[in-house]
Design an enzyme around this catalytic site. Structure first.
Site, PDB file in Angstrom:
ATOM      1  CB  ALA A   1       4.554  -1.381  -6.367  1.00 49.11           C
ATOM      2  CG  ASP A   2       1.989   1.235  -0.674  1.00 58.63           C
ATOM      3  OD1 ASP A   2       2.865   0.830   0.115  1.00 58.63           O
ATOM      4  OD2 ASP A   2       0.797   1.413  -0.344  1.00 58.63           O
ATOM      5  CB  THR A   3      -1.078  -3.035  -2.745  1.00 60.20           C
ATOM      6  OG1 THR A   3      -0.300  -3.332  -3.918  1.00 60.20           O
ATOM      7  CG2 THR A   3      -2.498  -3.548  -2.939  1.00 60.20           C
TER       8      THR A   3
END
Length: 193
Positions: free
Chosen positions: A75-77
């Site tokens: 994941a990446d935000t």
């Protein structure tokens, strides 16, 4: 437990304690692996596509190491204000500047996930609108000095003190802002299994 991994093993490829906590909430067993990956992206890329691009890049770094029974989750935000990405702050001053820029404005948080087996990865993104109230300098300084948000995109964690006092409302999933759109993870796991 609603999801039965059967003979599969879920691997969360993230150092984030928040993602670890959120994935535990789904009631699935998983292991954690991490490696440093290059988080650069093309400068002309639409900021709303960056989180998915980076989550895919992180998953690609693990693909050759996955066993046949392993499912990878990365994941990446990113936090986007006025079309610009606010990365993790380098220091206290930059953290204060970022939060001051968010003060009294609406920004977007996009979290991308990549999930699947080495033979087939799926990337999804979730976008949330976050409304911040006006913050005074003392509030900003208090938060940065006491919560040290240097590992957080946009220099804040919605689950911390700043979220209690600054977030007027959100349009979308709270968990996406925290760093993992758990509803998307759940749906994709159901599709894989």
């Amino acid at each position: 437990m609603m999801i039965d991994l059967k003979e599969n093993k879920l691997v969360l490829a993230s150092k984030s304690p928040r993602r670890n906590e959120l994935l535990k909430g789904l009631g699935v067993d998983f292991t954690v692996r991490s490696k440093d990956t290059d988080e650069s992206f093309p400068m002309d890329m639409d900021p709303f596509e960056v989180a998915g691009y980076l989550s895919k890049k992180k998953a690609d770094a693990f693909v050759d190491e996955l066993a046949d029974d392993e499912i990878i989750l990365t994941a990446d935000t990113v936090v986007i204000l006025d079309g610009q990405i606010l990365n993790k702050p380098a220091d206290e001053q930059e953290a204060c500047e970022m939060i001051a820029a968010l003060s009294g404005k609406v920004h977007h948080v996009v979290t991308g996930i990549t999930i699947g087996k080495s033979s087939h990865l799926v990337t999804k993104q979730d976008v949330v609108k976050v409304h911040f109230k006006e913050l005074c300098k003392e509030e900003i300084n208090y938060y940065v000095k006491n919560f040290l948000p240097f590992d957080k995109a946009g220099a804040y964690g919605i689950q911390e003190w700043i979220g209690y006092i600054a977030v007027d409302r959100i349009e979308g999933s709270f968990y996406t802002v925290m760093g993992l759109p758990v509803h998307l993870v759940y749906e994709e796991l159901k599709c894989i299994l």
